[in-house]
Design an enzyme around this catalytic site. Structure first.
Site, PDB file in Angstrom:
ATOM      1  N   GLU A 258       0.644  -0.890   0.189  1.00  0.00           N
ATOM      2  CA  GLU A 258       0.237  -0.314   0.193  1.00  0.00           C
ATOM      3  C   GLU A 258       1.143   1.359  -0.337  1.00  0.00           C
ATOM      4  OE1 GLU A 258      -0.653  -2.772   2.125  1.00  0.00           O
ATOM      5  OE2 GLU A 258      -1.839  -3.029   1.204  1.00  0.00           O
TER       6      GLU A 258
ATOM      7  N   HIS B 230      -8.454  -5.736  11.270  1.00  0.00           N
ATOM      8  CA  HIS B 230      -8.716  -5.329  10.328  1.00  0.00           C
ATOM      9  C   HIS B 230     -10.696  -4.694   9.959  1.00  0.00           C
ATOM     10  CE1 HIS B 230      -6.269  -8.523   8.692  1.00  0.00           C
ATOM     11  NE2 HIS B 230      -6.614  -8.714   7.487  1.00  0.00           N
TER      12      HIS B 230
END
Lengths: 365, 353
Positions: free
Chosen positions: B88, B157
Site C-alpha cells: 500500500e 481489520h
C-alpha cells in the site's frame, strides 16, 4: 583555485563527454558555481535568522545535480528529497524564487508555504523537494508511470524518463523497497539516484545500512540495472549516466545508481558534525568537482582562463546577491494566504473554522 | 508583482459536472447491488476520461477481492485496470506521483485498515501537496475501499478511519449508505480536482436498490433527509444510517418520529441541514461507527453547540462504537457497533428526559 586538479589528465581513451561542447561545459561550470555561491549566501542568511526551519546545504554534491539533470530532457520529471536547492537551480529555477521561498515570501516558488525543503517548479518539471525521508521514492515511480501511461495509453508525447533522488539515509526506508519493486514489476522508467554522501544525518553508512559496501545488490535484487558512479567528476558522471538515461528511456525500464559524493557542510544548519573529522572533509575538498571541471576547461580545452573565470564568479556573486536582495524586499504573504491552496475546488463547510479560497497566483506559473 | 489571478488548478480550468441538473429519481426497478453501482460510476468516468485508471490488490485478474471491479479488466485492459502487489505504501505513493503528473488514479484499498501502512503518502503527501507547492500541484486522486467492521474480522481489520483521517485539511471524504448514493458520490469524487477519501463497507456491498443507468453527480456537502419527524434529529453517515432508519421505523410505532439525516460527505459537512433540523426538533443524537474520542460525532456535536446551542432542549447525545478495540466474537462485535437497539434506546432517553 587549484588548476592542476583534473580527473581526466592522462586519460587518452575517447570519452562520451568529449562530445560535449565547451559552451555546454562552461554552462555546467557556471551552474555548479552558482549552486556553491547560492548555498554560501543561504548559510549566511540562515545565520542571520532570515531563513527558518530546517535547511540542508548542497555544497560538495554539485556535480550530481548538474551532471544528471544535464543528461536528461527538460520535460523529464524530477523529484527529490529535502536537500533540494541545488537541483532546483540546476533545473533552471530562478535563484530569486528559490531564495524568496526560504525567506518565506509570496514571490517564493511555493509562495512561502514550503520553505527550504519544498522546492517545486512546475514549468521546469521539478515535482518537489520532499521532507519525509524516502517519501519521494514511490512518487518518482508514479511520475515515471504517468509519463509512460501518457505515451502508451493516451498516445501523447514521447518516451520519458523520471529522475528520483534520495540520500543514502533513505535507502533503509520501506517505501524505497516498495518503490523499487513496483518500478521493476511495472517496468517504469525511473532512475533512482542515491546521492551517497556516506552519512544518514550523523550516522555513517556502515552504521545505518547492512551490506553497505554493496548497495548495487539492492537494485539487482529486483532485476534493476544498477550502476556505481564516482560523482566528484562531472565528466565521469556524464560518461556513465547519459548512456543509462538513453537505455532507460529507450527500453522504458528503471535503473539504480549508487552515486558517490560528499557534502562539505553538516546534515543541516544545526549539525555540529561531531561524527566526522576535519581531515576527512578536507580530503574530499581536494577532489572538489568545480575545481575539477575548471581544471579540465582551462588545461585541456583552453575554454576558460583565470580572467574569464574571475569574471564568471563575479557575475554569479552579483546574481546571488541580487537574489538575496530580492528575497529581502519581497512580500510577506498576507494572512489571507493561510486559507488558499488548500483545495483546488474549495466548497462551503469543508472546515468548521476556515473558509478556503483561491489566492495569489504562483509566481512561477 | 504577483497578480491575484485565480488558482491555476482551480475548477475554472477543469470541466466540472453540471450540479444544477436535477438528479434522476431514486425510485425505480433497475435493482442492482452496491458494488455494481460503484463499478458503474468508475467505468463511466473511465470511458469519458483516459486519465482515469484503477489500481489495487486483486482489482484486475481476480475481478476484485469484493467483486467491485468485476469485468473492468475485460473492458479497459491491463494498462488501466492494474493489479498491485500487497504494497500500500508503494502503490498509494506511486499514484500520488501519477496524480501530480496529471493522471486521475482511483486507488482501491481492499480494506481501509490496510491504508494505515500508507499513512505517509495518503496523509502526509496527498492532502498537502497543493499547499506546500504554493498551488502548483494538487493531487486529484480517489482512495476507496471497505471501512468499518466486516464480519468478525477482529481488531486490525475493522478500522473506521473517518475519525482519524478527516482531521487532515486538504482532503474530502464521502461515505455513502446506499447504492444510489454510492454511484452518484463516486462519480463526483472522480471528477473532483481534490483528493477524495471514499469509504465503503464490505457489509453493504451486496445491498440492492434502484440505481439509474445514466451517470449522475451528487454534489458534496448535501445531506439527504431519509425520514422526517419532529421528536429528535438523528445524524449519521455510512452504514449506520441504515440502523438509524430501522430504529426510526420501530420508534414511529411508539409515536416517536425522527428526522434522519444521512450526511453522505464528512468533508464538506452539511452542518446547515443539521442546524435546520435541530431547530425543528430541539434534540439530537449523532450515530457514528468510529470511536467517540475526538471523532466525527464529537465534531458534529461541537458544531451544533457552536451554532444552535440555545435551540437545544437536551444535551446532544452520541452513539459510537464502544471505545475498545474491535472484538472477534459475534455477540461482542454486535454489541460493540452502533445497532438499532442502542440507537432506539438513546433516542428514547433524549425524548423522554
Amino acid at each position: 583555485m587549484p588548476q592542476s586538479a583534473t580527473a581526466s589528465t592522462g586519460n587518452s581513451k575517447p570519452r562520451l563527454s568529449d562530445e560535449l561542447s565547451n559552451d555546454r561545459l562552461l554552462e555546467w561550470l557556471r551552474s555548479m558555481q552558482l549552486i556553491r555561491e547560492f548555498e554560501t549566501r543561504t548559510m549566511q542568511a540562515y545565520q542571520q535568522a532570515k531563513i527558518g526551519g530546517f535547511c540542508h546545504i548542497y555544497s560538495g554534491q554539485e556535480a550530481c545535480a548538474v551532471g544528471t539533470i544535464g543528461s536528461v530532457n527538460h520535460d523529464d520529471p524530477v523529484v527529490l528529497a529535502y536537500r533540494d536547492h541545488g537541483h532546483a537551480l540546476a533545473r533552471g529555477m530562478d535563484p530569486k524564487a528559490c531564495m524568496a521561498e526560504m525567506f518565506g515570501k509570496l514571490e517564493g516558488c511555493a509562495k512561502g508555504k514550503g520553505g527550504s525543503m519544498h522546492m517545486f517548479d512546475k514549468p521546469n518539471w521539478l515535482f518537489g523537494g520532499h521532507g519525509i525521508v524516502g517519501a519521494q521514492t514511490p512518487l518518482g515511480a508514479g511520475l515515471a508511470f504517468a509519463a509512460r501511461y501518457e505515451w502508451e495509453v493516451m498516445n501523447k508525447g514521447g518516451k520519458k524518463v523520471a529522475l528520483c533522488y534520495l540520500g543514502d539515509g533513505a535507502i533503509d526506508q520501506g517505501a524505497f523497497f516498495e518503490a523499487l519493486n513496483l518500478a521493476a514489476l511495472y517496468s517504469i522508467p525511473v532512475i533512482y539516484i542515491i546521492e551517497n554522501n556516506g552519512y544518514s544525518m550523523g550516522t555513517a553508512i556502515h552504521r545505518h545500512s547492512a551490506n553497505s559496501e554493496n548497495l548495487l545488490a539492492r537494485g539487482e535484487a529486483f532485476g534493476i540495472k544498477s550502476v556505481k558512479i564516482d560523482g566528484l567528476d562531472i565528466l565521469n558522471v556524464y560518461d556513465q549516466f547519459k548512456p543509462l538515461v538513453d537505455e532507460c528511456r529507450d527500453l522504458q525500464r528503471p535503473a539504480f545508481v549508487d552515486f558517490k559524493t560528499y557534502r562539505y557542510q553538516g546534515h543541516s544548519m544545526s549539525d555540529p558534525q561531531k561524527y566526522r573529522t576535519k581531515e576527512e572533509v578536507d580530503q574530499f575538498k581536494e577532489k572538489d568537482s568545480i575545481a575539477n571541471l575548471l581544471g579540465h576547461l582551462m588545461n585541456e580545452r583552453d575554454a576558460i582562463n583565470e580572467d574569464s573565470w574571475k569574471a564568471m564568479r563575479k557575475e554569479i556573486q552579483e546574481e546571488v546577491r541580487e537574489a538575496v536582495q530580492f528575497a529581502e524586499n519581497a512580500t510577506d504573504p498576507d494572512i489571507e494566504e493561510l486559507y488558499t491552496d488548500v483545495y483546488a475546488n474549495p466548497q462551503p463547510n469543508l472546515s468548521p473554522t476556515a473558509e478556503y479560497k483561491h489566492g495569489a497566483k504562483n509566481p512561477l506559473l | 508583482m504577483i497578480t491575484a489571478d485565480l488558482h491555476p488548478a482551480s475548477i475554472e480550468n477543469v470541466p466540472q459536472p453540471d450540479f444544477s441538473k436535477p438528479l434522476p429519481p431514486r425510485e425505480g426497478d433497475r435493482i442492482i447491488q452496491f458494488r455494481e453501482a460503484l463499478k458503474e460510476a468508475m467505468s463511466h468516468e473511465m470511458r469519458q476520461d483516459e486519465r482515469v485508471f484503477l489500481i489495487g490488490e486483486e482489482v484486475a485478474e481476480y475481478n476484485g477481492a469484493y467483486k467491485v471491479s468485476q469485468g473492468m479488466l475485460d473492458e479497459f485492459g491491463p494498462k488501466r485496470i492494474i493489479d498491485s502487489p500487497i504494497s500500500e505504501n508503494g502503490f498509494a505513493g506511486m499514484c500520488t506521483g501519477a496524480a501530480m503528473y496529471g493522471l486521475r488514479p482511483i486507488v482501491e484499498f481492499m480494506s481501509w485498515s490496510f491504508s494505515l501502512v500508507a499513512a505517509d503518502p495518503i496523509l502526509n503527501n496527498v492532502p498537502k501537496m497543493l499547499y506546500m507547492s504554493g498551488g502548483q500541484w494538487g493531487c486529484p486522486i480517489v482512495f476507496r475501499g471497505n471501512d468499518g467492521a466486516g464480519g468478525q474480522l477482529g481488531s486490525t481489520h475493522s478500522w473506521c478511519v473517518e475519525g482519524l483521517f478527516a482531521n487532515v485539511p486538504g482532503m474530502k471524504m464521502a461515505i455513502p449508505s446506499n447504492p444510489y448514493d454510492a454511484k452518484g458520490l463516486l462519480a463526483t469524487a472522480i471528477a473532483d480536482p481534490d483528493p477524495v477519501f471514499f469509504l465503503e463497507s464490505e457489509r453493504m456491498l451486496g445491498d440492492k436498490a434502484h440505481v439509474p443507468e445514466e451517470q449522475y453527480y451528487i454534489p458534496f456537502g448535501q445531506a439527504r433527509v431519509c425520514r422526517e419527524g419532529d421528536a429528535v434529529t438523528l445524524v449519521s453517515f455510512g452504514r449506520p444510517v441504515n440502523f438509524c432508519i430501522e430504529a426510526a421505523e420501530k420508534l414511529a410505532a411508539e409515536g416517536i418520529e425522527c428526522d434522519v439525516l444521512d450526511m453522505r460527505t464528512i468533508r464538506p459537512l452539511d452542518i446547515d441541514s443539521i442546524i435546520a433540523s435541530v431547530k425543528k426538533t430541539n434534540r439530537v443524537v449523532v450515530v457514528d461507527q468510529s470511536w467517540p474520542f475526538a471523532g466525527i460525532s464529537s465534531e458534529v456535536i461541537t458544531q451544533i453547540c457552536e451554532r444552535c446551542f440555545d435551540w437545544l432542549d437536551h444535551q446532544p447525545v452520541r452513539v459510537n462504537t464502544e471505545d475498545v478495540p474491535t472484538p472477534y466474537a459475534k455477540g461482542l462485535e454486535y454489541a460493540y457497533l452502533p445497532n438499532p437497539e442502542r440507537i432506539a434506546e438513546a433516542v428514547k432517553n433524549v425524548v423522554n428526559a
